[in-house]
Structures are given as structure tokens and as C-alpha cells.
Write a protein that holds these residues in place. Structure first.
Motif, PDB file in Angstrom:
ATOM      1  N   GLY A 221       0.798  -1.219   0.000  1.00 19.59           N
ATOM      2  CA  GLY A 221       0.000   0.000   0.000  1.00 19.59           C
ATOM      3  C   GLY A 221       0.825   1.261   0.000  1.00 19.59           C
ATOM      4  O   GLY A 221       0.443   2.276  -0.593  1.00 19.59           O
ATOM      5  N   TYR A 249      -1.725   9.920  -0.742  1.00 18.23           N
ATOM      6  CA  TYR A 249      -2.862   9.021  -0.547  1.00 18.23           C
ATOM      7  C   TYR A 249      -2.410   7.602  -0.224  1.00 18.23           C
ATOM      8  O   TYR A 249      -3.098   6.885   0.514  1.00 18.23           O
ATOM      9  CB  TYR A 249      -3.776   9.091  -1.777  1.00 18.23           C
ATOM     10  N   ALA A 250      -1.266   7.198  -0.744  1.00 20.49           N
ATOM     11  CA  ALA A 250      -0.708   5.910  -0.327  1.00 20.49           C
ATOM     12  C   ALA A 250      -0.350   5.954   1.151  1.00 20.49           C
ATOM     13  O   ALA A 250      -0.633   5.007   1.905  1.00 20.49           O
ATOM     14  CB  ALA A 250       0.531   5.581  -1.164  1.00 20.49           C
ATOM     15  N   THR A 252      -1.661   7.920   3.363  1.00 21.17           N
ATOM     16  CA  THR A 252      -2.926   7.978   4.111  1.00 21.17           C
ATOM     17  C   THR A 252      -3.511   6.586   4.283  1.00 21.17           C
ATOM     18  O   THR A 252      -3.992   6.230   5.364  1.00 21.17           O
ATOM     19  CB  THR A 252      -3.924   8.890   3.384  1.00 21.17           C
ATOM     20  N   TYR A 253      -3.457   5.764   3.248  1.00 23.32           N
ATOM     21  CA  TYR A 253      -3.983   4.405   3.344  1.00 23.32           C
ATOM     22  C   TYR A 253      -3.303   3.615   4.452  1.00 23.32           C
ATOM     23  O   TYR A 253      -3.973   2.934   5.247  1.00 23.32           O
ATOM     24  CB  TYR A 253      -3.822   3.670   2.012  1.00 23.32           C
ATOM     25  N   ALA A 257      -7.269   6.303   9.141  1.00 21.74           N
ATOM     26  CA  ALA A 257      -8.552   5.614   8.960  1.00 21.74           C
ATOM     27  C   ALA A 257      -9.679   6.644   8.980  1.00 21.74           C
ATOM     28  O   ALA A 257      -9.873   7.339   9.987  1.00 21.74           O
ATOM     29  CB  ALA A 257      -8.774   4.581  10.061  1.00 21.74           C
ATOM     30  N   VAL A 308      -3.568  -0.925   9.591  1.00 16.86           N
ATOM     31  CA  VAL A 308      -3.275  -1.820   8.473  1.00 16.86           C
ATOM     32  C   VAL A 308      -2.079  -2.720   8.762  1.00 16.86           C
ATOM     33  O   VAL A 308      -2.165  -3.951   8.662  1.00 16.86           O
ATOM     34  CB  VAL A 308      -3.040  -1.011   7.177  1.00 16.86           C
ATOM     35  N   GLY A 313      -6.049  -4.055   9.196  1.00 16.16           N
ATOM     36  CA  GLY A 313      -7.201  -3.168   9.108  1.00 16.16           C
ATOM     37  C   GLY A 313      -8.262  -3.368  10.166  1.00 16.16           C
ATOM     38  O   GLY A 313      -9.231  -2.610  10.223  1.00 16.16           O
TER      39      GLY A 313
END
Length: 366
Positions: A221, A249-250, A252-253, A257, A308, A313
Motif C-alpha cells: 500500500g 494518498y498511499a 494515508t492508506y 482511517a 493496516v 485493518g
């Protein structure tokens, strides 16, 4: 948004801003000498093609098996001695002292952010308000600490030895009456390993579940990139073994959450607080057996539910496995359902999470 566009322009200036006013905080440089064997890495990193190949090796379904494809060909025949001048911030004048170790793609700003409105995310100031002294530091290779060789110096066992040296510094030079280690993510593994070798009075772990089963989603991710190629203005001086995430955004992933965080906070962490990590760190961690059962100190594992890398997750039903590894701990408590992702300190629940840490430590006499 305008805020997001402006951050890269002013990142260096923001990093230079004075930290929030706190009781007797000062930036210091601490020489730490370590002597430990080093792993020999059987890989090279020159460009993002190599970073993608490394990601495949670290996400294969057999990566944690005996015949795993870790890029390690052996270790040095003898211990290697090195001295590093570690960049740290010391707040307070002794007494009960917390030593803080941050994770990867981070710096000590994780514990003491400096953006406007960051007060509720500021663990250092919250700890000071509870009567603690605090020693936070940049891991070697990061921030105010020296930019070391990413293959031979920045390895897990070396960083454990550095933390052990910092604990000794807290006890002998900073007038610590008691010491608790507080780690996040990779820093939790460093703190745990140090606690198997040196006597501490408490151990607090976040971004941690005690298993590597969920590392592959984090690695895939994050979308590893060579830091000096990704952002030459910030990291062009680093060797090509320093790695960062592919974009906001990677990152953030793997670290946040929704809807439990503010987008502006994630933007600040990506553009200002994030720091590359070294290629030697994850393989050397995965190749090391941490003797968790040797830890005698009270242990708190405090988890965002939607982490994650620690739990895939969802930490409910995963973190309770820590009772099977911390079998020698005087006390073990765990929380697995805080409304947060991996970067617990930067979610809205941070003030409540901090209070849980302080309540636990005070109950243990720290």
C-alpha cells in the motif's frame, strides 16, 4: 486545496519554527557508541524498479517462512563498533522519564507536532502536564540525527543498541528516577527489544500487535519509492537506499482511517513530518527474534482498531495475541478498538489515547 498546495513550498520553514512552549525543553546531541554484528544485505537499490522488486520480496506469501526471500546473505563475523551523535529533545529535569521512539516514514515530530492547532496531538506536552520528563529522538538516518549508510548502519539491532544507550543516558545524565519506553510502529519493536536487555519500569506500544502477518498490505500500500528521486529538494543528499511512500494518498492508506482524522493533519505529516527509512531496517527486523518473554516490565499495547500494518485493518481479535508473547511481563493490558488507524497520535482520539497511557503508567508507579 490551498493548504495542500502551500505546504511543500513552506515545508522547510515550518520545520524551522520553534516548538510549542513547554517546561525546560532543549534540543541536544547525544553521542552513543554501539557494538553489534551487522546483517549483510544481498540487494541493491538504484531506482524505483528496484524498490518495486524489493516490495515483491517483502510481500510474498512465504516472506516470513524459514526459506523466505529476505534480501540477507549472512552477517558480519564480529561486532562492528560505531558512534552516532543522536539528535534528541529533552524536556524536564529528571524524575519519571518517558523515552519515545518513532516509527518508519516518521521523525520525532510524531510526538511533538508544530503546526497551528496541533496541541491536542502533542504527546510530549501532554506528558509534561502529567509531571513526566520526556526524551524524544530521531532514529539514526532521520531528521536531526546523522545520515548513516542505509545498508550497513540503519539496521534493527543497531537501533536497539542506540535506544539502550539512550536509556543509560536518561538514567545517568538526565536524572531519571524511573524510565518507561514508549514506542510507535517500528519504534515499538525497537522498544520491546531494548526492554529485553535493559531494566525499564514500563513499556507502552502503539502501532503494534506482535505479529508480522499483516506487513504485506502496508508494504504494497505504501508504494515504496527511492526518496532522493521522489523529492530531490528534500532528500537529494541521501543514498539510494532510503525509501519513502509514493504519494499522500498511499501514505494515508497505511497510516490513517476515515472518518477519524482531519485531512489537513495527514497533509502536514506527509509534506513536513515524514522522513524516509533505510532499506536495512525492515529486513533486519524480520530476521531478528525478539525474546518478548524476557520482558519483566508492565506492558500496555494501545491500538487504533483500523491499523493496516499491525492488524490488517481490524485489530479486534488480533491484539489479544500479545498475551501469548509477553508471558514474563509483570502486567499486560491491551486496547484494540480505538477509532483510529496506524498513526494513533494524529487521529481525533489522540487526547483520550494519551490519557490511557498516563493512567496505565501511574497505576504501575511510573
Amino acid at each position: 486545496m490551498l493548504f495542500n498546495r502551500l505546504i511543500p513550498v513552506f515545508a522547510a520553514a515550518v520545520q524551522a519554527l520553534p516548538q510549542p512552549a513547554s517546561a525546560s525543553c532543549r534540543d541536544i546531541q547525544i553521542p552513543i557508541t554501539v557494538s553489534t554484528p551487522r546483517f549483510i544485505l544481498a540487494t541493491s537499490l538504484k531506482d524505483d524498479w528496484d524498490a518495486a522488486a524489493l516490495s515483491l520480496n517483502l510481500t510474498r506469501r512465504d516472506f516470513s517462512k524459514a526459506s523466505d526471500p529476505l534480501p540477507i546473505s549472512g552477517s558480519t563475523a564480529a561486532a562492528v563498533k560505531s558512534t552516532y551523535t543522536v539528535g534528541a529533545t529533552l524536556c524536564g529535569n529528571g524524575g519519571p522519564t518517558l523515552v519515545l521512539t518513532h516509527g518508519i516514514i516518521e521523525s520525532k515530530l510524531y510526538w511533538r507536532p508544530n503546526f497551528p492547532g496541533s496541541e491536542k496531538y502533542n504527546f510530549v506536552d501532554a506528558a509534561i502536564a502529567q509531571g513526566y520528563s520526556v526524551l524524544s529522538y530521531d532514529r539514526i538516518g532521520v531528521g536531526s540525527s546523522p545520515k548513516v549508510n542505509s545498508f550497513t548502519d540503519a539496521q534493527f539491532q543497531v537501533e536497539v543498541a542506540v535506544l539502550e544507550g539512550l536509556v543509560n543516558y536518561a538514567k545517568t545524565k538526565a536524572h531519571a528516577s524511573k524510565v518507561a519506553l514508549v514506542g510507535h510502529s517500528y519504534g515499538s519493536y525497537i522498544s520491546s527489544a531494548a526492554a529485553t536487555h535493559v531494566a525499564v519500569d514500563g513499556l507502552v506500544l502503539t502501532g503494534f500487535s506482535g505479529t508480522f502477518d499483516y506487513f504485506p498490505p502496508f508494504i504494497a500500500g505504501a508504494g515504496f519509492r527511492i526518496a532522493k528521486l521522489q523529492n530531490p529538494a528534500r532528500w537529494g543528499q541521501l543514498d539510494s537506499g532510503y525509501i519513502t511512500s509514493s504519494d499522500l494518498y498511499a501514505e494515508t492508506y497505511v497510516y490513517y482511517a476515515a472518518p477519524y482524522f482531519e485531512h489537513s493533519v495527514a497533509e502536514w505529516t506527509y509534506n513536513v513530518a515524514s522522513e524516509p527509512f533505510a532499506v536495512g531496517e525492515l529486513p533486519s527486523l524480520l530476521a531478528t527474534n525478539v525474546s518478548y518473554s524476557d520482558i519483566k516490565a508492565p506492558v500496555l499495547v494501545l491500538q487504533g482498531q483500523f491499523d493496516v500494518s499491525a492488524c490488517g485493518g481490524n485489530c479486534v481479535g488480533v491484539v489479544n495475541g500479545t498475551k501469548d508473547i509477553f508471558t514474563g511481563a509483570k502486567v499486560l493490558e491491551y486496547v484494540d478498538n480505538l477509532p483510529a488507524g496506524h498513526n494513533l497520535n494524529f487521529h481525533k482520539v489522540a487526547p483520550q489515547a494519551f490519557q490511557k497511557i498516563f493512567k496505565f503508567l501511574k497505576a504501575q508507579g511510573v
